[in-house]
Design a protein around this motif. Structure first.
Motif, PDB file in Angstrom:
ATOM      1  N   LEU A   1       0.905  -0.880   0.226  1.00  0.00           N
ATOM      2  CA  LEU A   1       0.074  -0.282   0.349  1.00  0.00           C
ATOM      3  C   LEU A   1       0.430   1.150   0.282  1.00  0.00           C
ATOM      4  O   LEU A   1       1.812   0.947   0.578  1.00  0.00           O
ATOM      5  N   VAL A   2       0.137   2.343  -0.668  1.00  0.00           N
ATOM      6  CA  VAL A   2       1.324   3.391  -0.258  1.00  0.00           C
ATOM      7  C   VAL A   2       0.399   4.687   0.525  1.00  0.00           C
ATOM      8  O   VAL A   2      -1.199   4.689   0.383  1.00  0.00           O
ATOM      9  N   ASN A   3       0.984   5.106   1.328  1.00  0.00           N
ATOM     10  CA  ASN A   3       0.873   6.447   2.327  1.00  0.00           C
ATOM     11  C   ASN A   3       1.466   7.554   1.649  1.00  0.00           C
ATOM     12  O   ASN A   3       2.412   7.520   1.929  1.00  0.00           O
ATOM     13  N   PRO A   4       0.444   8.332   1.277  1.00  0.00           N
ATOM     14  CA  PRO A   4      -0.917   9.008   0.581  1.00  0.00           C
ATOM     15  C   PRO A   4      -0.528   8.190  -0.612  1.00  0.00           C
ATOM     16  O   PRO A   4      -0.194   8.791  -1.288  1.00  0.00           O
ATOM     17  N   PRO A   5      -1.949   8.195  -1.054  1.00  0.00           N
ATOM     18  CA  PRO A   5      -1.877   7.384  -2.718  1.00  0.00           C
ATOM     19  C   PRO A   5      -2.286   8.443  -3.480  1.00  0.00           C
ATOM     20  O   PRO A   5      -2.127   8.965  -4.888  1.00  0.00           O
ATOM     21  N   VAL A   6      -2.540   9.949  -2.603  1.00  0.00           N
ATOM     22  CA  VAL A   6      -3.250  10.969  -3.476  1.00  0.00           C
ATOM     23  C   VAL A   6      -3.095  12.242  -2.455  1.00  0.00           C
ATOM     24  O   VAL A   6      -2.874  12.652  -1.738  1.00  0.00           O
ATOM     25  N   LEU A   7      -1.923  12.958  -3.808  1.00  0.00           N
ATOM     26  CA  LEU A   7      -1.269  14.871  -2.730  1.00  0.00           C
ATOM     27  C   LEU A   7      -1.160  15.688  -4.624  1.00  0.00           C
ATOM     28  O   LEU A   7      -0.743  15.711  -5.175  1.00  0.00           O
ATOM     29  N   LYS A   8      -1.080  17.034  -3.272  1.00  0.00           N
ATOM     30  CA  LYS A   8      -0.947  18.206  -4.311  1.00  0.00           C
ATOM     31  C   LYS A   8       0.042  18.504  -3.330  1.00  0.00           C
ATOM     32  O   LYS A   8       0.596  18.724  -2.375  1.00  0.00           O
ATOM     33  N   MET A   9       1.056  18.158  -4.496  1.00  0.00           N
ATOM     34  CA  MET A   9       2.484  19.249  -4.660  1.00  0.00           C
ATOM     35  C   MET A   9       2.896  20.606  -5.273  1.00  0.00           C
ATOM     36  O   MET A   9       2.415  20.772  -6.276  1.00  0.00           O
ATOM     37  N   GLN A  10       3.216  21.909  -4.313  1.00  0.00           N
ATOM     38  CA  GLN A  10       3.539  22.257  -4.120  1.00  0.00           C
ATOM     39  C   GLN A  10       4.796  23.277  -5.862  1.00  0.00           C
ATOM     40  O   GLN A  10       5.470  21.836  -5.503  1.00  0.00           O
ATOM     41  N   PRO A  11       5.034  24.610  -6.494  1.00  0.00           N
ATOM     42  CA  PRO A  11       5.998  24.628  -6.724  1.00  0.00           C
ATOM     43  C   PRO A  11       7.782  23.991  -6.021  1.00  0.00           C
ATOM     44  O   PRO A  11       7.913  24.059  -4.780  1.00  0.00           O
ATOM     45  N   ASN A  12       8.730  23.083  -6.095  1.00  0.00           N
ATOM     46  CA  ASN A  12       9.838  22.835  -5.806  1.00  0.00           C
ATOM     47  C   ASN A  12       9.499  22.318  -4.341  1.00  0.00           C
ATOM     48  O   ASN A  12      10.211  21.934  -3.634  1.00  0.00           O
ATOM     49  N   GLU A  13       8.360  21.904  -4.133  1.00  0.00           N
ATOM     50  CA  GLU A  13       8.198  21.120  -2.991  1.00  0.00           C
ATOM     51  C   GLU A  13       8.572  19.384  -2.581  1.00  0.00           C
ATOM     52  O   GLU A  13       8.798  18.954  -3.565  1.00  0.00           O
ATOM     53  N   VAL A  14       8.935  19.393  -1.754  1.00  0.00           N
ATOM     54  CA  VAL A  14       9.354  17.856  -1.688  1.00  0.00           C
ATOM     55  C   VAL A  14       8.728  17.225  -0.021  1.00  0.00           C
ATOM     56  O   VAL A  14       8.593  17.897   0.184  1.00  0.00           O
ATOM     57  N   ARG A  15       7.908  15.757  -1.166  1.00  0.00           N
ATOM     58  CA  ARG A  15       6.738  15.064   0.044  1.00  0.00           C
ATOM     59  C   ARG A  15       8.336  13.549  -0.031  1.00  0.00           C
ATOM     60  O   ARG A  15       8.119  13.284  -0.579  1.00  0.00           O
ATOM     61  N   ASN A  16       7.517  13.023   1.149  1.00  0.00           N
ATOM     62  CA  ASN A  16       8.262  12.207   1.969  1.00  0.00           C
ATOM     63  C   ASN A  16       6.568  10.891   1.064  1.00  0.00           C
ATOM     64  O   ASN A  16       5.918  11.638   1.923  1.00  0.00           O
ATOM     65  N   ILE A  17       6.706   9.369   0.810  1.00  0.00           N
ATOM     66  CA  ILE A  17       6.255   8.990   0.149  1.00  0.00           C
ATOM     67  C   ILE A  17       6.249   7.645   0.812  1.00  0.00           C
ATOM     68  O   ILE A  17       7.749   6.982   1.119  1.00  0.00           O
ATOM     69  N   ARG A  18       5.684   7.009   2.154  1.00  0.00           N
ATOM     70  CA  ARG A  18       5.443   5.499   2.602  1.00  0.00           C
ATOM     71  C   ARG A  18       4.796   4.268   1.785  1.00  0.00           C
ATOM     72  O   ARG A  18       3.695   4.452   1.470  1.00  0.00           O
ATOM     73  N   LEU A  19       5.440   3.097   1.616  1.00  0.00           N
ATOM     74  CA  LEU A  19       5.373   2.475   1.289  1.00  0.00           C
ATOM     75  C   LEU A  19       4.914   0.947   2.562  1.00  0.00           C
ATOM     76  O   LEU A  19       6.047   1.101   2.857  1.00  0.00           O
ATOM     77  N   LEU A  20       3.942   0.698   2.120  1.00  0.00           N
ATOM     78  CA  LEU A  20       3.822  -0.994   3.599  1.00  0.00           C
ATOM     79  C   LEU A  20       3.028  -1.796   3.402  1.00  0.00           C
ATOM     80  O   LEU A  20       2.393  -2.508   1.732  1.00  0.00           O
ATOM     81  N   LEU A  21       4.319  -3.013   3.577  1.00  0.00           N
ATOM     82  CA  LEU A  21       3.666  -4.102   3.279  1.00  0.00           C
ATOM     83  C   LEU A  21       3.060  -4.596   4.663  1.00  0.00           C
ATOM     84  O   LEU A  21       2.968  -5.225   5.177  1.00  0.00           O
ATOM     85  N   VAL A  22       1.592  -5.115   3.720  1.00  0.00           N
ATOM     86  CA  VAL A  22       0.906  -5.101   4.791  1.00  0.00           C
ATOM     87  C   VAL A  22       0.595  -7.043   5.285  1.00  0.00           C
ATOM     88  O   VAL A  22      -0.487  -7.329   5.982  1.00  0.00           O
ATOM     89  N   SER A  23       1.082  -7.473   3.780  1.00  0.00           N
ATOM     90  CA  SER A  23       0.862  -8.569   4.328  1.00  0.00           C
ATOM     91  C   SER A  23       1.819  -9.948   3.341  1.00  0.00           C
ATOM     92  O   SER A  23       2.181  -9.164   2.600  1.00  0.00           O
TER      93      SER A  23
END
Length: 241
Positions: free
Chosen positions: A82-104
């Motif tokens: 699974l991916v968290n968050p699955p949807v996001l809005k990014m501003q110009p030059n923004e850096v965001r961290n995305i987490r992947l979860l192995l649920v099973s």
């Protein structure tokens, strides 16, 4: 103007349009990823990637995983990642961290690594507008990264494991390439004598047949490159048995 909401669920028709048009039009890849692949190593349950919006405008990003079919839509996909968050809005030059979860991991093989794919769909605000530049169309763009899941009993691949790739002559124009290891092996370049092959991808405990035009001799030299966990290329030399 096409809205974000209307594009939020990636559909098969849009996939076909993207695959058809990318050969004819230039796109703008605005979201950069800090990794070329994601690895759940030795029983890990979480992994992270970073996204950077290098565009001058805000951009919407949708993320999901699939099991190998690029036409699978996010609402139909079934994977243990699974991916968290699955949807996001990014501003110009923004850096965001995305987490992947192995649920099973119950349905995954324990004697070899498994593979899934992470889709990163970037939707610019002017998706349906034709650029002023000639022959240029702004389209939603998608990046697909390999996601490897390695059970504790498998562990991480080492450079020594690349030397285990075997080459066997079947006849004067055919070579069997075997991967006896527990890992997926990517060979972007392979040369037998003066014959250069297309990129090769081998699953764990698998083999493929390579057909060439020129006659192959036993003990012929083979030079090939292998890509490791961080995307670095390792050159190896072997012989055909």
């Amino acid at each position: 103007m096409l809205s974000y909401k209307s594009l939020l669920v990636f559909n098969k028709r849009l996939v076909f349009i993207l695959l058809t048009l990318t050969a004819s039009f230039n796109g703008e890849c605005t979201v950069n990823v800090d990794k070329s692949r994601v690895i759940f190593s030795s029983g890990e349950l979480t992994a992270n990637i970073s996204l950077h919006n290098s565009h001058k405008e805000p951009i919407l990003v949708q993320l999901w995983t699939d099991a190998g079919d690029p036409l699978t839509t996010p609402d139909k996909v079934k994977t243990p990642v699974l991916v968290n968050p699955p949807v996001l809005k990014m501003q110009p030059n923004e850096v965001r961290n995305i987490r992947l979860l192995l649920v099973s991991t119950e349905d995954l093989p324990q004697n070899k690594e498994s593979i899934f794919w992470l889709n990163i769909l970037q939707i610019p605000p002017n998706t349906n507008q034709v650029s002023k530049e000639k022959n240029k169309l702004i389209l939603p763009l998608r990046i697909r990264l390999k996601v490897f899941v390695r059970p504790k009993s498998v562990g991480d691949i080492t450079s020594d494991d690349f030397d285990k790739i075997l080459f066997s002559k079947v006849n004067s124009n055919t070579v069997i390439i075997k991967n006896p290891t527990k890992w997926y092996i990517t060979i972007p370049s392979l040369r037998i004598a003066d014959i250069k092959s297309k990129p090769i991808w081998l699953g764990p405990f698998s083999h493929i047949s390579l057909h060439v035009k020129n006659e192959i001799n036993e003990k012929e030299s083979v030079t090939f490159d292998v890509i490791d966990d961080v995307g670095a290329i390792h050159r190896r030399v072997s012989v055909i048995n």
